[in-house]
Every structure is written in structure tokens, then in C-alpha cells.
Write a protein that holds these residues in place. Structure first.
Motif, mmCIF file in Angstrom:
data_model
loop_
_atom_site.group_PDB
_atom_site.id
_atom_site.type_symbol
_atom_site.label_atom_id
_atom_site.label_comp_id
_atom_site.label_asym_id
_atom_site.label_seq_id
_atom_site.Cartn_x
_atom_site.Cartn_y
_atom_site.Cartn_z
ATOM 1 N N LYS A 50 -4.099 41.533 -65.498
ATOM 2 C CA LYS A 50 -5.238 42.245 -64.892
ATOM 3 C C LYS A 50 -4.407 43.637 -64.889
ATOM 4 O O LYS A 50 -5.140 44.759 -64.793
ATOM 5 C CB LYS A 50 -5.148 41.911 -63.614
ATOM 6 C CG LYS A 50 -6.248 40.714 -63.214
ATOM 7 C CD LYS A 50 -6.362 40.142 -62.104
ATOM 8 C CE LYS A 50 -7.385 39.078 -62.072
ATOM 9 N NZ LYS A 50 -7.645 38.305 -60.792
ATOM 10 N N THR A 94 -6.055 45.455 -68.123
ATOM 11 C CA THR A 94 -7.223 45.788 -67.698
ATOM 12 C C THR A 94 -7.266 46.872 -66.597
ATOM 13 O O THR A 94 -8.302 47.788 -67.038
ATOM 14 C CB THR A 94 -7.888 44.516 -67.000
ATOM 15 O OG1 THR A 94 -7.924 43.588 -67.712
ATOM 16 C CG2 THR A 94 -9.466 44.843 -66.792
ATOM 17 N N GLY A 149 -13.300 45.843 -66.419
ATOM 18 C CA GLY A 149 -13.207 45.436 -67.708
ATOM 19 C C GLY A 149 -14.628 45.755 -68.495
ATOM 20 O O GLY A 149 -15.031 46.032 -69.522
ATOM 21 N N ARG A 150 -15.667 45.481 -67.651
ATOM 22 C CA ARG A 150 -17.164 45.864 -68.281
ATOM 23 C C ARG A 150 -17.344 47.471 -68.188
ATOM 24 O O ARG A 150 -17.818 47.942 -69.131
ATOM 25 C CB ARG A 150 -18.331 45.301 -67.168
ATOM 26 C CG ARG A 150 -19.722 45.713 -67.390
ATOM 27 C CD ARG A 150 -20.684 45.383 -66.335
ATOM 28 N NE ARG A 150 -20.424 46.069 -64.937
ATOM 29 C CZ ARG A 150 -20.550 47.483 -64.917
ATOM 30 N NH1 ARG A 150 -21.573 47.889 -65.725
ATOM 31 N NH2 ARG A 150 -20.520 48.241 -63.599
ATOM 32 N N ILE A 195 -9.545 47.833 -73.814
ATOM 33 C CA ILE A 195 -8.660 46.670 -73.535
ATOM 34 C C ILE A 195 -7.705 46.359 -74.639
ATOM 35 O O ILE A 195 -6.558 46.465 -74.481
ATOM 36 C CB ILE A 195 -9.522 45.463 -72.914
ATOM 37 C CG1 ILE A 195 -10.154 46.025 -71.550
ATOM 38 C CG2 ILE A 195 -8.547 44.373 -72.618
ATOM 39 C CD1 ILE A 195 -11.083 44.858 -71.153
ATOM 40 N N GLY A 228 -8.609 50.743 -67.902
ATOM 41 C CA GLY A 228 -9.938 51.351 -67.307
ATOM 42 C C GLY A 228 -9.552 52.676 -66.798
ATOM 43 O O GLY A 228 -10.121 53.656 -66.904
ATOM 44 N N PHE A 253 -11.860 43.198 -61.187
ATOM 45 C CA PHE A 253 -11.370 43.264 -62.683
ATOM 46 C C PHE A 253 -12.296 42.980 -63.697
ATOM 47 O O PHE A 253 -12.576 43.452 -64.602
ATOM 48 C CB PHE A 253 -10.108 42.562 -63.045
ATOM 49 C CG PHE A 253 -8.886 42.901 -61.986
ATOM 50 C CD1 PHE A 253 -8.204 44.268 -62.482
ATOM 51 C CD2 PHE A 253 -8.851 42.474 -60.925
ATOM 52 C CE1 PHE A 253 -7.077 44.605 -61.557
ATOM 53 C CE2 PHE A 253 -7.410 42.897 -60.323
ATOM 54 C CZ PHE A 253 -7.019 44.283 -60.764
ATOM 55 N N TYR A 254 -13.605 42.167 -63.015
ATOM 56 C CA TYR A 254 -14.801 42.088 -63.971
ATOM 57 C C TYR A 254 -15.341 43.282 -64.127
ATOM 58 O O TYR A 254 -15.894 43.783 -65.176
ATOM 59 C CB TYR A 254 -15.616 41.055 -63.014
ATOM 60 C CG TYR A 254 -15.399 39.550 -63.269
ATOM 61 C CD1 TYR A 254 -14.559 38.901 -64.298
ATOM 62 C CD2 TYR A 254 -15.738 38.831 -61.973
ATOM 63 C CE1 TYR A 254 -14.299 37.501 -64.277
ATOM 64 C CE2 TYR A 254 -15.354 37.517 -62.056
ATOM 65 C CZ TYR A 254 -14.645 36.843 -63.046
ATOM 66 O OH TYR A 254 -14.548 35.443 -63.039
ATOM 67 N N SER A 256 -11.237 40.236 -69.239
ATOM 68 C CA SER A 256 -10.699 41.122 -68.255
ATOM 69 C C SER A 256 -9.745 40.534 -67.200
ATOM 70 O O SER A 256 -8.908 41.056 -66.587
ATOM 71 C CB SER A 256 -11.839 41.830 -67.509
ATOM 72 O OG SER A 256 -12.738 41.166 -66.741
ATOM 73 N N THR A 272 -16.165 40.119 -72.438
ATOM 74 C CA THR A 272 -15.177 41.161 -71.929
ATOM 75 C C THR A 272 -14.970 40.480 -70.597
ATOM 76 O O THR A 272 -13.759 40.872 -70.314
ATOM 77 C CB THR A 272 -15.950 42.592 -72.014
ATOM 78 O OG1 THR A 272 -16.351 42.865 -73.327
ATOM 79 C CG2 THR A 272 -14.775 43.462 -71.368
ATOM 80 N N LEU A 273 -15.822 40.012 -69.646
ATOM 81 C CA LEU A 273 -15.389 39.790 -68.332
ATOM 82 C C LEU A 273 -14.443 38.745 -68.274
ATOM 83 O O LEU A 273 -13.722 38.573 -67.429
ATOM 84 C CB LEU A 273 -16.647 39.465 -67.656
ATOM 85 C CG LEU A 273 -17.605 40.531 -66.884
ATOM 86 C CD1 LEU A 273 -17.990 41.655 -68.074
ATOM 87 C CD2 LEU A 273 -18.504 40.182 -66.041
ATOM 88 N N ILE A 289 -14.268 46.005 -74.282
ATOM 89 C CA ILE A 289 -13.266 45.145 -74.867
ATOM 90 C C ILE A 289 -12.410 46.031 -75.838
ATOM 91 O O ILE A 289 -11.225 45.800 -75.847
ATOM 92 C CB ILE A 289 -13.917 44.055 -75.760
ATOM 93 C CG1 ILE A 289 -12.779 43.110 -76.314
ATOM 94 C CG2 ILE A 289 -14.609 44.483 -76.799
ATOM 95 C CD1 ILE A 289 -11.973 42.363 -75.115
#
Length: 608
Positions: free
Chosen positions: A327, A330, A388-389, A396, A334, A384-385, A444, A440-441, A393
């Protein structure tokens, strides 16, 4: 008439005598010419050939270089190897002698057959190995009974010894006999010496040429049967280099014993600034001494079939889903991509709908409104979902590679595995399909296609803690030639973003999921992040029934992971722990607590 016949007879005999004499004279001339050619014109050539037949050049095996830890404690050294030899021409009956030796040397029937085959293949004056690695009692027994054992003698050689045994087996490795493929590949004459051993794993293999040394030679005069008469000249072998590792042997033993309580796992403790590895533990291990002395077939099969994989170095060769320890990657992706800012918040109600699928947070009722720091402390999946969204990807992937994931770290050990960080390009190459946003989720939060090694987790933590692209290493110096480095490139991340990640990791230990693993001693507090990696997905029906990881069979339980650095205010050490099938990251955090406390009390970095 009679006188004429006698005269003719004498003339005939004379002619024949002259012809025979001429023939003899011609043959003597040819023989003399040949002798002149051989003894005068070709004398130098044949003198050289005669010397080649009379003088043998033989190789002398070099003494293997020792391996020590950062304080000079031996990790691999050479011990005297007492061996019993037999010369068949000096004993009336080899079989009778072997029967006499049976009780003294514990010779079995198969071993006797092996000896008899070697005796049959070798010349009668050549010694044949009966048994090596003899104990003092066995040596004494042979020496005392020497009058009854004609042709048997005791010889002294070297055998590789590993004082720490299984505690450092995966790092130091082991030596073993040269096989046919290695002999063919290297084409090095010294490898053909009887009983010569080379590194087959670990440091012993990676630094083989440094440790092997240089073979010596001896010129000996032999008789027509090949038996040695005397030594004419000698060029002594040069011993291999002494290799100093960054490992702290005492700290390594602490890690090994601590992992023993968790059944199976790995731990790495590393310097956050130099990349020096103080601990690289993989449990269970194996005793490398059995390889240098000859491993029994049944033990080899047992090691290979064990479900805990004792022959594998889990620290650099084991790959795992990183779970929530990913995380930090991730969040940094972001922030670095601009997908979120430092004030980003998410409302977590335990679910994160995406398309026709609902992703779940580990906490059924959710965490409510969470910001970055609180999301780290409580390991909120929904936060973190969302990050990541938004980042995607490929962002990341880019951040993960900068932190040391997705490729080999360059560690000076063989068989390191690169792990995998997925991307849109990777998916296209691997499957021919496009990347789906829902994947991706999963990535993440450290699930899906992403897999890493414990070593990579330690490198990631070192880079976040230091802000530099630190790389790990095990060789501190080779024969007093230093290998340390501190001038690593600075990472291309904003300092405020790194500070935000560190603040979140501090919160994890202060009041979050790893609160029980706090280090109470002033100036030694650590920051970290827990993680649980699914081995088998718990279905929706099982989740409704309240099925948890610890209720599953051992091989199906979640892995527990934890990464950390300490001290919080001035990071110096980083630690990564994986407890295989340990259910929770908090389990690994307790292991890290003990290792980080021990490391700071010993302070091996003080002599870097």
C-alpha cells in the motif's frame, strides 16, 4: 681337372663372401646412419621425450578461502580431514584387510564393493580412498592396528566446515563434488582432482573463483611403472581469498531461532543507507556440512519432499503476494502521478462497488471517513482501492519499479527471483488480452498478479526510509578490498510525499494494526506496515459463515507480512518479515519487533 674344379669353387665362394660382406657393410652403414640421426641430429628431441616419460607434472589443490561475518566470526572454514587409504600391492589380500577394517571404520557392504571396484581400476601402487572424515577414535584404531593392516595409511586433507549450520545455510551455501557437466563447461584441470569440491549454492557459488584460489604444481620423477621416486620442483598452490560478509552472525542466529517459532518463513534486516545485509534468514534451513561430507540419499529425498521447502532461500527466492505492505507503493503512485493529494479522503463502509463487482474491505462494517495516515494505520482497503483506481496500473508499475520491485535486486547470491509487477504492456505480452481496470484494484492492495520477495520488501522500505535508490549486498570486502557503497542516486519523489508515507507507517505501529509490536525503548521506536496475503480466496458464502484464515488447513492460510524501519526519527535499519501461513501481519510484526530491537542494541551499522 680336379685343380680347376677347386679353383672354380674358391672363386664362387669368394664372390659370395664379397656379396655377403658388402651386404653386411651396407646394413652397418644404414644402422650407423640411423644411429647418427637419432643420437646426434635428433638427440635433443628424444631427450625431451625421455624426460616427459621420466618426469610427471602434477597439480596441487589450493586451500579454499575462508568466509567470515562483519566481526570476523568464521562462517565457512577448512578443517583437517583425516582419510584412510589403501595401496593394494602392499597388502596380501584387499578383501581380508577390508574385513579387518569393518568394525574400525564402520564399512558397509556397498562401501566395500565401491572400494574393490576402484582397486581393480587403478594401478596396484596407487592409493585408493577407504573412508574420509574419520574421527579421532577411528584414526587411533587404525594406527594402533597398523601391523595387522599392511598397505593401509592415514592421510590428512581438508574438508569445508560451517559453524552456524542451518542458521546461515541459504546465505553461505555449500560445496560439493564436481559433476561431469561442470568439468566440461569450465575445462579447468584442477576440477578433475580426486575429491575436489566447488561451491554449489549461496556465497560459495557466487564468489567461487575468488574463494577457489590457484592450483599449484609439483614435478616428480617416476620409474618405468609410474611410481614416484622423488620430487624435483614445486610451485605451491595459492589459497583462495578471505571473504568478509556484511552479515552479523549473532543477529542471524536470533532471527533463525525467532522464525523457528513460526514454522516457516523469512526475514531480512538491512542498513537503510548502505544496503548492507545484517540478517538474511530463511526457515527451515538445512545443514550444509552434510553436503561437504556427502549427503545420504534418504536425507536428500527428505529435504526435497518437505512441504516447508528447506532447500529454498525464501528471503531472495521465495515470491509472495505482498498484501497490504504494497500500500505504500500504491499511495506513492497516487501522490507522484497527481491522482490524489495529501488531503485525499475516502468514506469506507466496508464495500467498494466497481462495475458489476463489489470489492470488500477487511473490516466488515468499514472504517468511516479516512485520510492517508488513518488509512495506513487501519490498513483500510477501500481507501487504497480508490487510490489505485485513480492512479492506474501503469503509474503503480512505474512507482513500484523505482522502489525495487519487478526485477532482481542484483544481490550477490545465485537463484534470486525477480517477482512480478503487472502493467498493461505485461498483460498484452503474457496473455494477448487487454488490462481490465478491475484488476488494478486487486493490485492496489497487493493481491492479483503482483508477487515480490522478502528482500524486495526490505529494499522498498530502505528506499522510502532513506529517499535513495539503495541496493543490497552481502560481500563487505574481499581480501581487504572494500565493497561498501553509500552514494546511491536520489529517488525522483517529492520529499513531502515520502514524509507522508513515513507518517502513515509510524501511525501503524503507534495506534494501528501493529500497535502490539511497539518498541518501548527511547530512541529505538520503529515504523512499519502489516500485510496479509491470501493463499486461497475465501468465498462469499464462507465469508457469510464467518470462516477465517486460521480455520483453514495450514497450507491454505494467509501469509503474514511486515515491513519496518527504525529509529523513526533517524532511520538506520529496515526489516522485512514473512511468516508463511501465519494468518496475520501482526504475527510477522512481533518477529520484526524482536529483530529490530536486537539490531539496534547490537548496532552493527556502527562499524560500516
Amino acid at each position: 681337372m680336379s685343380a680347376d674344379r677347386d679353383a672354380d669353387r674358391f672363386r664362387t665362394l669368394g664372390r659370395r663372401a664379397a656379396m655377403l660382406g658388402g651386404l653386411q657393410l651396407g646394413m652397418l652403414g644404414v644402422l650407423g646412419s640411423r644411429m647418427y640421426w637419432l643420437q646426434v641430429l635428433e638427440s635433443e628431441r628424444y631427450q625431451m621425450l625421455a624426460d616427459d616419460n621420466r618426469i610427471n607434472l602434477r597439480l596441487l589443490a589450493p586451500s579454499r578461502g575462508t568466509i567470515v561475518d562483519r566481526y570476523g566470526q568464521p562462517l565457512a572454514l577448512n578443517e583437517r580431514n583425516y582419510r584412510a587409504l589403501i595401496v593394494s600391492e602392499q597388502t596380501p589380500s584387499v578383501e581380508r584387510t577390508l574385513n579387518t577394517l569393518t568394525s574400525m571404520l564402520s564399512l558397509g557392504d556397498q562401501e566395500k564393493q565401491r572400494i574393490l571396484k576402484e582397486v581393480a581400476k587403478k594401478r596396484a601402487f596407487m592409493p585408493v580412498l577407504l573412508r574420509e572424515n574419520l574421527t579421532w577414535e577411528q584414526v587411533a584404531a587404525v594406527q594402533v592396528n597398523a601391523p595387522d593392516l599392511p598397505g593401509v595409511s592415514i592421510d590428512v586433507g581438508e574438508v569445508r566446515s560451517y559453524p552456524l549450520g542451518d542458521a546461515l545455510s541459504h546465505v553461505v551455501g555449500y560445496v560439493s563434488a564436481v559433476n561431469e557437466a561442470e568439468l566440461k563447461d569450465e575445462k579447468e584441470p584442477v576440477l578433475a582432482l580426486p575429491g575436489f569440491k566447488i561451491g554449489k549454492n549461496g556465497i560459495e557459488k557466487h564468489h567461487e573463483l575468488n574463494l577457489r584460489g590457484r592450483a599449484g604444481t609439483t614435478q616428480v620423477e617416476v620409474n618405468a611403472y609410474g611410481r614416484t621416486i622423488r620430487e624435483l620442483a614445486r610451485d605451491d598452490a595459492k589459497a583462495g581469498h578471505r571473504l568478509t560478509l556484511t552479515i552479523d552472525a549473532e543477529l542471524q542466529k536470533v532471527a533463525h531461532e525467532r522464525l523457528r517459532q513460526e514454522e516457516s518463513g523469512a526475514a531480512v534486516v538491512m542498513d537503510a543507507h548502505t544496503g548492507a545485509i545484517y540478517v538474511m534468514a530463511s526457515f527451515p534451513g538445512f545443514d550444509p556440512n552434510i553436503f561437504s561430507r556427502g549427503i545420504p540419499l534418504d536425507l536428500w529425498e527428505e529435504l526435497q519432499s518437505s512441504p516447508t521447502l528447506p532447500l529454498n532461500n525464501k528471503a531472495s527466492g521465495g515470491v509472495y503476494p505482498p498484501g497490504s505492505t504494497f500500500k505504500m507503493t500504491t499511495a506513492l503512485a497516487g501522490l507522484d502521478s497527481g491522482a490524489i493529494d495529501l488531503n485525499h479522503t475516502v468514506h469506507c463502509n466496508g464495500q467498494y462497488p466497481f462495475g458489476d463487482h463489489v470489492f470488500h474491505c477487511w473490516k466488515k462494517g468499514g472504517h468511516g471517513s479516512v485520510n492517508l495516515t488513518y488509512a495506513f494505520a487501519q490498513s483500510c482497503d477501500c481507501f487504497f482501492y480508490d487510490v489505485g483506481r485513480r492512479a492506474g496500473i501503469d503509474a503503480i508499475w512505474a512507482t513500484a519499479t523505482k522502489l525495487g520491485f519487478g526485477g532482481k535486486t542484483g544481490l550477490d547470491l545465485p537463484y534470486e527471483r525477480p517477482g512480478l509487477i503487472p502493467s498493461t504492456a505485461w498483460k498484452k505480452r503474457a496473455t494477448g488480452d487487454i488490462w481490465h481496470p478491475g484488476e488494478t484494484l486487486s493490485v492496489s492492495i497487493g493481491q492479483g498478479a503482483v508477487v515480490v520477495t522478502p528482500l524486495q520488501l526490505a529494499v522498498m522500505c530502505a528506499r522510502i526510509a532513506s529517499g535513495f535508490a539503495v541496493e543490497p549486498h552481502l560481500a563487505k570486502e574481499i581480501q581487504d578490498v572494500g565493497r561498501e557503497r553509500t552514494d546511491w542516486p536520489r529517488l525522483p519523489f517529492k520529499q513531502q510525499h515520502l514524509d507522508a508515507i513515513r507518517l502513515g507507517m509510524t501511525a501503524v505501529v503507534q495506534y494501528g494494526t501493529a500497535a502490539r509490536s511497539q518498541i518501548k525503548e527511547p530512541g529505538m521506536q520503529m515504523a512499519g506496515k502489516t500485510g496479509s496475503a491470501q493463499v486461497r480466496r475465501i468465498t462469499a458464502a464462507e465469508r457469510e459463515r464467518g470462516v477465517k484464515s486460521e480455520q483453514l488447513p495450514w497450507k491454505d492460510r494467509d501469509h503474514g507480512l511486515f515491513v519496518s524501519y527504525a529509529p523513526v526519527d533517524n532511520p538506520r535499519y529496515v526489516c522485512a518479515v514473512v511468516c508463511e501461513h501465519g494468518n496475520h501481519g501482526a504475527t510477522a510484526a512481533l518477529v520484526a519487533h524482536d529483530l529490530m530491537l536486537a539490531a539496534q542494541r547490537r548496532d552493527p551499522g556502527a562499524i560500516s
